[in-house]
Motif scaffolding. Structure first.
Motif, PDB file in Angstrom:
ATOM      1  N   CYS A  79      -1.646 -14.941   0.719  1.00  0.00           N
ATOM      2  CA  CYS A  79      -1.855 -14.336   2.038  1.00  0.00           C
ATOM      3  C   CYS A  79      -2.593 -13.002   1.955  1.00  0.00           C
ATOM      4  O   CYS A  79      -2.692 -12.302   2.960  1.00  0.00           O
ATOM      5  CB  CYS A  79      -0.512 -14.129   2.742  1.00  0.00           C
ATOM      6  N   LYS A  80      -3.041 -12.651   0.785  1.00  0.00           N
ATOM      7  CA  LYS A  80      -3.645 -11.336   0.609  1.00  0.00           C
ATOM      8  C   LYS A  80      -4.877 -11.149   1.473  1.00  0.00           C
ATOM      9  O   LYS A  80      -5.103 -10.081   2.026  1.00  0.00           O
ATOM     10  CB  LYS A  80      -3.991 -11.120  -0.856  1.00  0.00           C
TER      11      LYS A  80
ATOM     12  N   ALA B 249       0.210  -5.273   7.251  1.00  0.00           N
ATOM     13  CA  ALA B 249       0.762  -4.546   8.394  1.00  0.00           C
ATOM     14  C   ALA B 249       1.996  -3.780   7.956  1.00  0.00           C
ATOM     15  O   ALA B 249       2.717  -4.191   7.033  1.00  0.00           O
ATOM     16  CB  ALA B 249       1.108  -5.509   9.528  1.00  0.00           C
ATOM     17  N   PHE B 250       2.230  -2.638   8.645  1.00  0.00           N
ATOM     18  CA  PHE B 250       3.437  -1.858   8.388  1.00  0.00           C
ATOM     19  C   PHE B 250       3.776  -1.051   9.643  1.00  0.00           C
ATOM     20  O   PHE B 250       2.906  -0.754  10.479  1.00  0.00           O
ATOM     21  CB  PHE B 250       3.259  -0.917   7.190  1.00  0.00           C
TER      22      PHE B 250
ATOM     23  N   LYS C 117       5.116  -5.164   1.218  1.00  0.00           N
ATOM     24  CA  LYS C 117       5.409  -3.851   0.657  1.00  0.00           C
ATOM     25  C   LYS C 117       4.142  -3.040   0.346  1.00  0.00           C
ATOM     26  O   LYS C 117       4.084  -2.313  -0.658  1.00  0.00           O
ATOM     27  CB  LYS C 117       6.259  -3.987  -0.621  1.00  0.00           C
ATOM     28  N   HIS C 118       3.149  -3.136   1.224  1.00  0.00           N
ATOM     29  CA  HIS C 118       1.929  -2.347   1.034  1.00  0.00           C
ATOM     30  C   HIS C 118       2.160  -0.866   1.326  1.00  0.00           C
ATOM     31  O   HIS C 118       1.380  -0.020   0.877  1.00  0.00           O
ATOM     32  CB  HIS C 118       0.815  -2.885   1.928  1.00  0.00           C
ATOM     33  N   PHE C 119       3.225  -0.542   2.116  1.00  0.00           N
ATOM     34  CA  PHE C 119       3.567   0.857   2.368  1.00  0.00           C
ATOM     35  C   PHE C 119       4.680   1.272   1.419  1.00  0.00           C
ATOM     36  O   PHE C 119       5.738   0.646   1.361  1.00  0.00           O
ATOM     37  CB  PHE C 119       4.018   1.064   3.823  1.00  0.00           C
ATOM     38  N   ASN C 120       4.419   2.354   0.657  1.00  0.00           N
ATOM     39  CA  ASN C 120       5.390   2.847  -0.307  1.00  0.00           C
ATOM     40  C   ASN C 120       6.310   3.848   0.382  1.00  0.00           C
ATOM     41  O   ASN C 120       5.895   4.949   0.754  1.00  0.00           O
ATOM     42  CB  ASN C 120       4.655   3.513  -1.483  1.00  0.00           C
ATOM     43  N   MET C 121       7.566   3.491   0.575  1.00  0.00           N
ATOM     44  CA  MET C 121       8.513   4.350   1.271  1.00  0.00           C
ATOM     45  C   MET C 121       8.845   5.602   0.460  1.00  0.00           C
ATOM     46  O   MET C 121       9.175   6.651   1.022  1.00  0.00           O
ATOM     47  CB  MET C 121       9.796   3.575   1.568  1.00  0.00           C
ATOM     48  N   PHE C 122       8.763   5.532  -0.849  1.00  0.00           N
ATOM     49  CA  PHE C 122       9.087   6.689  -1.678  1.00  0.00           C
ATOM     50  C   PHE C 122       7.995   7.765  -1.577  1.00  0.00           C
ATOM     51  O   PHE C 122       8.299   8.956  -1.429  1.00  0.00           O
ATOM     52  CB  PHE C 122       9.266   6.243  -3.132  1.00  0.00           C
TER      53      PHE C 122
ATOM     54  N   PHE D 203      -0.906   1.809   0.769  1.00  0.00           N
ATOM     55  CA  PHE D 203      -1.863   1.455  -0.279  1.00  0.00           C
ATOM     56  C   PHE D 203      -2.631   0.210   0.149  1.00  0.00           C
ATOM     57  O   PHE D 203      -2.023  -0.799   0.509  1.00  0.00           O
ATOM     58  CB  PHE D 203      -1.133   1.201  -1.603  1.00  0.00           C
ATOM     59  N   CYS D 204      -3.946   0.281   0.119  1.00  0.00           N
ATOM     60  CA  CYS D 204      -4.784  -0.830   0.572  1.00  0.00           C
ATOM     61  C   CYS D 204      -4.963  -1.846  -0.547  1.00  0.00           C
ATOM     62  O   CYS D 204      -5.591  -1.550  -1.570  1.00  0.00           O
ATOM     63  CB  CYS D 204      -6.151  -0.302   1.035  1.00  0.00           C
TER      64      CYS D 204
END
Length: 258
Positions: free
Chosen positions: A119-120, A125-126, A154-159, A164-165
């Motif tokens: 699906c890449k 989306a985030f 998990k493209h958005f790093n919560m830490f 990240f694209c």
């Protein structure tokens, strides 16, 4: 006896003279060549010059023409030193487009890339939020988030608080915050290490909701995040543990390669 001998000598001498006259050829008298006499108005010409004139006019006695040659290498001096580079000349007119060249040789096969995701190339989306308020204590302060609404693959790093694209293409981002009474609100939407948009609100006795949105053309590996910017005034954004007032959203509109 003496008279007899004398007579004998005379007879022999006469015979020899007769024989010489009969046996030897007669030599003709030498004839002198004629030389042209000069007129009253002409200067006399010597015999040698007149003879040279006759010989030069005769094709059989024509004098060959001699053309001298000069060896230029003898006159050429030593090579001088190279002068300084001159100023560049004016740009000439653009020439006509040439014919298309021949196709080059096929290159070598490259190494296989990393394994992709099914699906890449289709989705990214985030949507994340923050329940805690934030006051800026430094000149620049990174805004992090503690609530995850949507985080596809998990493209958005919560830490780190950064998106990240992984899929290159056109993205849409939006940032919504709640201002704080009598405090300035100043935030940057960042692409890698460069600010691309600003969310700003002046200090007021009333707190309000502020938003900023934009679209970005991202390449794989680029990052998008939020930064707070502190100036002379106190900078802050408001939120509560019981509710979310700060939200950061983003999703892929069109991938670069479909």
């Amino acid at each position: 006896k003496m008279s007899a001998v004398f007579l004998l000598l005379l007879v022999s001498t006469a015979n020899v003279g007769a024989m010489l006259e009969k046996g030897l050829p007669r030599r003709e008298p030498r004839r002198l060549s004629c030389v042209r006499c000069c007129g009253p108005s002409e200067q006399p010409v010597s015999i040698i010059s007149s003879r040279y004139t006759r010989m030069s006019s005769d094709p059989a006695y024509s004098v060959p023409k001699v053309q001298p040659t000069i060896d230029i290498t003898i006159l050429k001096g030593e090579k001088g030193e190279m002068g300084e580079k001159g100023y560049p000349g004016a740009v000439g007119k653009e020439g006509e487009r040439g014919l298309r060249g021949l196709n080059g040789r096929k290159g070598q096969k490259g190494q296989p890339g990393p394994q992709g995701h099914s699906c890449k190339q289709l989705y990214a989306a985030f949507s994340v939020g923050r329940r805690k308020p934030l006051h800026s204590s430094d000149y620049f302060q990174h805004v992090t988030f503690d609530t995850e609404f949507v985080n596809l693959y998990k493209h958005f790093n919560m830490f780190s608080g950064k998106f990240f694209c992984y899929v290159a293409g056109i993205y849409y981002f939006s940032l919504n915050v709640h201002t704080w009474n009598f405090k300035e609100t100043y935030l940057h939407l960042m692409k890698n290490e460069k600010e691309v948009a600003i969310l700003y609100a002046q200090p007021s006795d009333r707190s309000i909701m502020q938003s900023q949105s934009l679209m970005l053309d991202l390449q794989e590996g680029e990052e998008v995040w939020v930064r707070m910017f502190k100036r002379e005034r106190e900078n802050a954004i408001y939120s509560e543990e019981s509710d979310v007032y700060i939200i950061f959203n983003g999703h892929l509109i069109k991938p670069a390669v479909e």
